[in-house]
Structures are given as structure tokens and as C-alpha cells.
Design an enzyme around this catalytic site. Structure first.
Site, PDB file in Angstrom:
ATOM      1  N   ARG A 177       0.847  -1.198   0.000  1.00 48.42           N
ATOM      2  CA  ARG A 177       0.000   0.000   0.000  1.00 48.42           C
ATOM      3  C   ARG A 177       0.885   1.251   0.000  1.00 48.42           C
ATOM      4  O   ARG A 177       1.074   1.906   1.021  1.00 48.42           O
ATOM      5  CB  ARG A 177      -0.945  -0.024   1.195  1.00 48.42           C
ATOM      6  N   GLN A 181      -0.977   2.121  -6.060  1.00 46.46           N
ATOM      7  CA  GLN A 181      -2.411   2.251  -5.810  1.00 46.46           C
ATOM      8  C   GLN A 181      -3.258   1.679  -6.935  1.00 46.46           C
ATOM      9  O   GLN A 181      -4.304   1.081  -6.684  1.00 46.46           O
ATOM     10  CB  GLN A 181      -2.772   3.723  -5.587  1.00 46.46           C
ATOM     11  N   ASP A 199      -3.716  -2.104  -6.521  1.00 48.67           N
ATOM     12  CA  ASP A 199      -4.168  -2.574  -5.210  1.00 48.67           C
ATOM     13  C   ASP A 199      -5.554  -3.208  -5.298  1.00 48.67           C
ATOM     14  O   ASP A 199      -6.576  -2.563  -5.046  1.00 48.67           O
ATOM     15  CB  ASP A 199      -4.154  -1.399  -4.226  1.00 48.67           C
ATOM     16  N   SER A 210      -7.827  -3.306  -2.012  1.00 49.13           N
ATOM     17  CA  SER A 210      -8.599  -2.100  -1.730  1.00 49.13           C
ATOM     18  C   SER A 210      -9.797  -1.975  -2.670  1.00 49.13           C
ATOM     19  O   SER A 210     -10.892  -1.587  -2.256  1.00 49.13           O
ATOM     20  CB  SER A 210      -7.707  -0.861  -1.848  1.00 49.13           C
ATOM     21  N   TYR A 267      -1.655  -1.485   7.271  1.00 45.54           N
ATOM     22  CA  TYR A 267      -2.634  -2.415   7.815  1.00 45.54           C
ATOM     23  C   TYR A 267      -2.673  -2.301   9.337  1.00 45.54           C
ATOM     24  O   TYR A 267      -1.699  -1.889   9.976  1.00 45.54           O
ATOM     25  CB  TYR A 267      -2.283  -3.855   7.429  1.00 45.54           C
TER      26      TYR A 267
END
Length: 386
Positions: A128, A133, A136, A139, A234
Site C-alpha cells: 500500500r 495504488q 491494489d 482495496s 494495515y
């Protein structure tokens, strides 16, 4: 390169790893794309659309795996009932696999991939960081899960979410408590607010307080640890003492809420227990719990994965794979994640990725017969397979 898109055979999986619109992108880069027939059917992507985009249709998974260099998948390799073999055994030795791999839940799959000398990238392990991004997938799928969790609760709740002022009287809004304010939790908050509910949220990471307030929820206050988050973004595993205090704070809120959405997870470990069997009894009759951590053991003691159970007139939904409930959009987002990772690994279609690169090092689980991830290696009797 030759890229293969097999049909997902995991029970209940409706997504496909590449939608037809992105086949065109790969074709422009001079790649060949092979798609198993009916691979996209459950995601409303027809074989005709794949052919129109330039993909070649293949009759079955075995035939597909024998002619491709790179495989895009959603679920980890499974036992294939049609051929009586595991998908790992059908992959060409030395091929590259981009997929969710559940490396901590299913280390035996990682061992099998290493044995086949597969270069495997786990979508769960994409770091992350800002430049990753657009890769990901965790997410992206968590956003969908948070949204769907609220819709599940709204469908089961025996009252309406919004404030209603009518000639017959005023209906007060439902109160929703969201536990965990990561990607899924924040989307759950936003969705519940859009439906008109009053929303409260709790998370042990002080940094998310402002994020919770920015999407319209009240942040449930308690003394929070200073080191509640890993460098990867996290939540950290908390002490038993802190969890006990956390449950006390949650218990005080439960008699006042109609819906609880739980999203708290610790990467690679069992989900924290936030709602005990006794705490369920504090909820009003007709209340709903949607537990998004069901596959990781559940945030509620009574949660059963992929089941809906009743306890003292409280409904507890053990939500599993909610993105598969909206396969068209979930497949589109996931396809972009995979394509972005592929283009990062092979910018000119042939370049070998640098295994010291931060993204590559984090996501590459197996290569050349070796298991590279130390956490996964520790779960196996033998760390290295050749």
C-alpha cells in the site's frame, strides 16, 4: 507474450480476470490473449465480445494452460473436477501467474507453484504505497464489500434506514455501527450515510479518526495505541488487554444500534474477536450484524462463514466474497488492477522485472522453484522447493 484467461471454478465465484475492453489494450501492445470459452459469462462478458476485442477462444482450461506464458486469475488455483487435476499441475513449468493466492490460508498452493517453477504474484501482497495504488486489488474489492455489506443489512433490517417525516408520523433513522475504518469500513460508512442512517465508527488507529468524520460518521472515542498500524498501512494485532477494553467500549454502544458492520482484520492472521456471544444479547431484537471478516475467523464469536444465523432475534451474516455479488463492476476494477501490475512488470512485453523493486519484491511469492516470501515460507515444513 501469450496471456491466458481461464474460467474461474471456485464455488460461487462469478468474476473474470480480464474484461473484453482491456483485451484491446493488450492487443495494441502486440500481446496474444487466449480466453477459455464462457470464462466471462457470469460477469456478463460474452464470448462474442472477447472475439470482437481480438481474443482467441479456447475450449477448456487444460488447452489454455498449455499454450500461454502468463495467466490472469481471480481465485487461487483449484482442483479441476473436469480433468481430475489441480490447476497448478496444468500450468506450463516456468509460466507467470497473477492472481489472488491466499498465501497464508493456503500455503500448500504456494508450495505447489514453487514445485512447478511458476513465477507467482499474489494480489494480496501488493504494497500500500502511492505508486502501487492502481494495482491494489485488495482495496478495490474491499470498496465493493463495504458497499454490499450495508445493502445486505438494509435488506434484512425490519425498519428503514432514513429519517421519514410523513402525515402519519415520523420514523427515526436507523443507527449503524461500523467496526474497522479501513477501505471497506469507510465505504460502509459512506453507503449507510447515503441511505440516511446515523453512523458511528470505531478503529484502533488514531490516524483514521479524521477519515471517519470526513465521510459523515461519529468516531467512537477511547484511549488508542500509538503503534496500531503497520508500515504497510494495515492494522496491527492488538494485545488481549486492549481487545478487552475495546469490547467494553463496543458493548456500551450495542443497545443503541440497529446494524453492526464489522470489517476488522489483521493481515495474515485471525481476525480479532470484537463481539462475544454474550455481547450479541445486548443488541435490540431485529438487529443485524454483517461480518466482513467471516473468512478470517470472524469479528463476532457466532459468525459462520457464508451462513446467516439467528441468535436471540439478532441476524448474523457471515459475509464471504461479496465482490462476486456484483461481478460486472468487480471484474472491471480487478481487470484494471491486473493490467496495471502486468504493464509494470513487463513494460515492453519482454523486460524481466527487477526482483529488488519494492512492488515486485513484496508481491512475488514464488520464482524459479523457490518460495520468496518469508512469512509464507515459515508456514511450510520445507521453505524451498526445487
Amino acid at each position: 507474450m501469450k496471456i491466458g484467461i481461464p474460467k474461474e471454478i471456485y464455488l460461487g465465484e462469478t468474476r473474470v480476470a480480464l474484461v473484453p475492453g482491456l483485451v484491446v489494450v493488450l492487443k495494441k501492445q502486440n500481446h496474444e490473449v487466449f480466453v477459455e470459452k464462457c470464462a466471462g459469462k457470469l460477469a456478463f462478458c460474452s464470448d462474442k465480445e472477447y472475439e470482437a476485442a481480438g481474443a482467441q477462444l479456447v475450449n477448456n482450461a487444460k488447452e489454455l494452460y498449455q499454450q500461454v506464458d502468463v495467466i490472469f486469475k481471480v481465485q487461487p488455483p483449484q482442483f479441476h473436477p473436469e480433468f481430475g487435476r489441480y490447476e497448478t499441475d496444468m500450468l506450463q513449468e516456468g509460466a507467470t501467474l497473477l492472481s489472488f493466492l491466499a498465501p497464508f490460508a493456503k500455503p500448500e498452493i504456494i508450495e505447489a507453484l514453487a514445485h512447478r517453477k511458476i513465477t507467482a504474484y499474489s494480489m494480496e501482497l501488493i504494497p500500500r504505497i502511492a505508486r502501487a495504488q492502481n494495482m491494489d486489488a485488495l482495496s478495490a474489492m474491499a470498496t465493493i464489500a463495504g458497499y454490499k455489506a450495508v445493502l445486505l443489512a438494509a435488506g434484512k433490517l425490519k425498519k428503514m434506514f432514513p429519517l421519514m417525516m410523513t402525515a402519519a408520523g415520523t420514523v427515526s433513522p436507523a443507527t449503524v455501527l461500523v467496526l474497522g475504518a479501513g477501505v471497506a469500513g469507510l465505504q460502509a460508512i459512506a453507503t449507510a450515510k447515503r441511505l440516511g442512517a446515523r453512523v458511528e465508527a470505531f478503529d484502533p488507529r488514531p490516524i483514521v479518526r479524521d477519515q471517519v468524520k470526513s465521510v459523515g460518521a461519529n468516531f467512537v472515542e477511547m484511549e488508542l495505541p500509538k503503534d496500531a498500524e503497520t508500515s504497510g498501512g494495515y492494522a496491527k494485532e492488538q494485545s488481549d488487554e486492549f481487545l478487552m477494553k475495546e469490547r467494553e467500549v463496543i458493548s456500551a454502544r450495542l443497545p443503541k444500534v440497529d446494524v453492526v458492520i464489522t470489517t476488522a482484520q489483521v493481515f495474515g492472521k485471525r481476525a480479532p474477536l470484537l463481539i462475544s456471544r454474550e455481547m450479541v444479547q445486548l443488541l435490540k431484537p431485529g438487529s443485524i450484524i454483517v461480518d466482513l471478516a467471516a473468512e478470517q475467523g470472524g469479528n463476532c464469536e457466532l459468525t459462520a462463514p457464508n451462513q446467516t444465523i439467528e441468535s436471540n432475534d439478532v441476524t448474523i451474516i457471515g459475509a464471504v466474497n461479496l465482490p462476486a455479488a456484483v461481478p460486472a463492476d468487480a471484474s472491471l476494477l480487478y481487470s484494471h488492477n491486473l493490467l496495471n501490475l502486468f504493464e509494470y512488470l513487463f513494460p515492453n512485453g519482454k523486460a524481466s522485472p527487477s526482483y529488488e523493486d519494492e512492488i515486485v519484491k513484496a508481491a512475488c511469492v514464488t520464482r524459479g522453484g523457490e518460495i520468496l516470501n518469508e512469512q509464507v515460507k515459515a508456514l511450510l515444513p520445507q521453505g524451498v522447493m526445487v
